[in-house]
Design a protein around this motif. Sequence first.
Motif, PDB file in Angstrom:
ATOM      1  N   ARG A 114       0.668  -1.089   0.025  1.00 41.28           N
ATOM      2  CA  ARG A 114      -0.056  -0.094   0.040  1.00 41.28           C
ATOM      3  C   ARG A 114       0.856   1.181   0.000  1.00 41.28           C
ATOM      4  O   ARG A 114       0.453   2.201  -0.528  1.00 41.28           O
ATOM      5  N   PHE A 115       2.035   1.126   0.665  1.00 41.05           N
ATOM      6  CA  PHE A 115       2.840   2.473   0.576  1.00 41.05           C
ATOM      7  C   PHE A 115       4.028   2.407  -0.137  1.00 41.05           C
ATOM      8  O   PHE A 115       4.915   3.165  -0.087  1.00 41.05           O
ATOM      9  N   CYS A 116       4.608   1.252  -0.441  1.00 41.73           N
ATOM     10  CA  CYS A 116       5.943   1.218  -0.881  1.00 41.73           C
ATOM     11  C   CYS A 116       6.223   2.199  -2.320  1.00 41.73           C
ATOM     12  O   CYS A 116       7.186   2.451  -2.520  1.00 41.73           O
ATOM     13  N   ALA A 157       5.951   6.867   4.774  1.00 47.83           N
ATOM     14  CA  ALA A 157       4.829   6.046   5.315  1.00 47.83           C
ATOM     15  C   ALA A 157       4.938   6.254   6.880  1.00 47.83           C
ATOM     16  O   ALA A 157       6.078   6.770   7.449  1.00 47.83           O
ATOM     17  N   ASP A 158       3.994   6.003   7.733  1.00 51.39           N
ATOM     18  CA  ASP A 158       3.824   6.133   9.059  1.00 51.39           C
ATOM     19  C   ASP A 158       4.176   4.617   9.682  1.00 51.39           C
ATOM     20  O   ASP A 158       2.982   4.029   9.657  1.00 51.39           O
ATOM     21  N   TYR A 184       1.784   0.128   9.179  1.00 53.47           N
ATOM     22  CA  TYR A 184       2.514  -1.162   9.160  1.00 53.47           C
ATOM     23  C   TYR A 184       2.282  -1.975  10.779  1.00 53.47           C
ATOM     24  O   TYR A 184       1.394  -2.891  10.653  1.00 53.47           O
ATOM     25  N   ALA A 185       2.991  -1.488  11.472  1.00 56.60           N
ATOM     26  CA  ALA A 185       3.092  -2.039  12.856  1.00 56.60           C
ATOM     27  C   ALA A 185       1.682  -2.613  13.607  1.00 56.60           C
ATOM     28  O   ALA A 185       1.571  -3.677  13.905  1.00 56.60           O
ATOM     29  N   ARG A 186       0.924  -1.680  13.567  1.00 59.02           N
ATOM     30  CA  ARG A 186      -0.288  -1.630  14.313  1.00 59.02           C
ATOM     31  C   ARG A 186      -1.278  -2.657  13.483  1.00 59.02           C
ATOM     32  O   ARG A 186      -1.793  -3.757  14.217  1.00 59.02           O
ATOM     33  N   PRO A 187      -1.598  -2.512  12.372  1.00 61.35           N
ATOM     34  CA  PRO A 187      -2.358  -3.244  11.588  1.00 61.35           C
ATOM     35  C   PRO A 187      -1.987  -4.684  11.433  1.00 61.35           C
ATOM     36  O   PRO A 187      -2.542  -5.689  11.456  1.00 61.35           O
ATOM     37  N   PHE A 215      12.017   6.816   1.601  1.00 62.92           N
ATOM     38  CA  PHE A 215      12.522   5.840   1.123  1.00 62.92           C
ATOM     39  C   PHE A 215      12.329   6.124  -0.576  1.00 62.92           C
ATOM     40  O   PHE A 215      11.239   6.567  -0.749  1.00 62.92           O
ATOM     41  N   ASP A 216      13.150   5.273  -1.138  1.00 61.35           N
ATOM     42  CA  ASP A 216      12.765   5.511  -2.657  1.00 61.35           C
ATOM     43  C   ASP A 216      11.700   4.776  -2.997  1.00 61.35           C
ATOM     44  O   ASP A 216      11.678   3.720  -2.681  1.00 61.35           O
ATOM     45  N   PRO A 217      10.757   5.356  -3.687  1.00 61.27           N
ATOM     46  CA  PRO A 217       9.565   4.339  -3.943  1.00 61.27           C
ATOM     47  C   PRO A 217       9.792   3.336  -4.850  1.00 61.27           C
ATOM     48  O   PRO A 217      10.608   3.297  -5.641  1.00 61.27           O
ATOM     49  N   ALA A 218       9.500   2.141  -4.488  1.00 65.51           N
ATOM     50  CA  ALA A 218       9.655   0.884  -5.253  1.00 65.51           C
ATOM     51  C   ALA A 218       8.393   0.495  -6.008  1.00 65.51           C
ATOM     52  O   ALA A 218       7.398   0.981  -5.527  1.00 65.51           O
TER      53      ALA A 218
END
Length: 406
Positions: free
Chosen positions: A136-138, A143-144, A149-152, A394-397
């Motif tokens: 969803r965010f790469c 991102a937060d 990520y960590a919570r979901p 980060f660099d978008p992937a």
Amino acid sequence: MIHPLTYAGSDRIALYSNEFAARPHECYREMRQRYGSLVPVELSPGVPATLVIGYRTAVRVLHDPAHFPVDPRSWEKGIPDECPVKPMLAWRPNAIRSAGEEHRRYREANVAALSAVDLHGLHAVVERIAVPLIARFCGVGAADLIADYARPLAFQVVNAMLGCSPEIGQRVATGVVTLFEGSDAAAGNAMLVAALHELVTGKRTDPGDDVTTRLVRHPAGFDDQEVIEQLVTLYAAGVEPVHNLIANTLLLILTNERFAGNLLGGSLSTRDALDEVLFLDPPIANFCMTYPRQPVLLDDIWLPAHQPVIISIAACNTDPTISGGDHTGNRSHLAWGAGPHACPARQPAYLIAQDGVDQLLDALPEIELSVSPDELPWRPGPFHRALGTLPVVFDPARPFADWHPV
């Protein structure tokens, strides 16, 4: 400069303050200089307790349930229902708050239900959930890592272990977060119990291969309320602490050159980073509550009857009488507790956190914080060590699923 210790009434230290949340290690050092191993604190306004910050003293308390029982019912009689920490500390029919035969009955059922979790299968569950979250965010480049990520991730993995639907699980997660923060803990507790009642009644009619079904079917013969209370404990221990463990470990890796440079080089492992966090910034910093039935002499101090005695896991782990500078390979921390109430879920928790960190770093190895570490917000609360946000760039992937099939 704000003084690191914030005092409440009668010279007690307010563990619920923003200042304490921002500078806990400074506070622990000053506590040790001023008070020794036992510190007068407040858990919320007007709720006194004793915080144990000496490692050996904590181990003594944790292994002495006769003098330091976990049943809070005498204490809570004098605590108003609107007290923000009462739902977190109040008696429940579960292993954490019970002793003797009751404790044995509840703990055996929980150990049996957790021991049947397929750890190899759990690896696949973490990957199956982590991959689409990262996807969803790469491609965005930012991102937060808490909210995105960590919570979901922790929430969805625990749902899978317990056989819980996403809709019920979302209400559970909201309730657990509210309980830990203590802002409106009664509402959080009500939301949590109502959601879990739906889960339990559903498993009685439609069982599955999951922890909830194994609790429902255990020979202990739990009624619905007893199963709900076991699930409250499992969710409280599985969602909030695990997502904070993932986040705190990622923060360490992103800010400590010893890990940032060596994880990818292979000389240090994610497990080493996890254990460093469990020493220095454990997600549950102050917990393992006990309630002496009569005044108890401990380290030459008389502790009052029916007042909480709480183990500061974070402070005990860094007690200079037992702690050196390098914790690599050392797992003598108290993050999982000790004694008869030690956490029975450490293996699944380690696995979820380690796989969660590895999945992210495999996908985005050049990830960096987007703010200075000093700007990161720590959520206030007497029990947890929890970041509010963990923003990264980060660099978008390319879409993750294009090269890492689910």
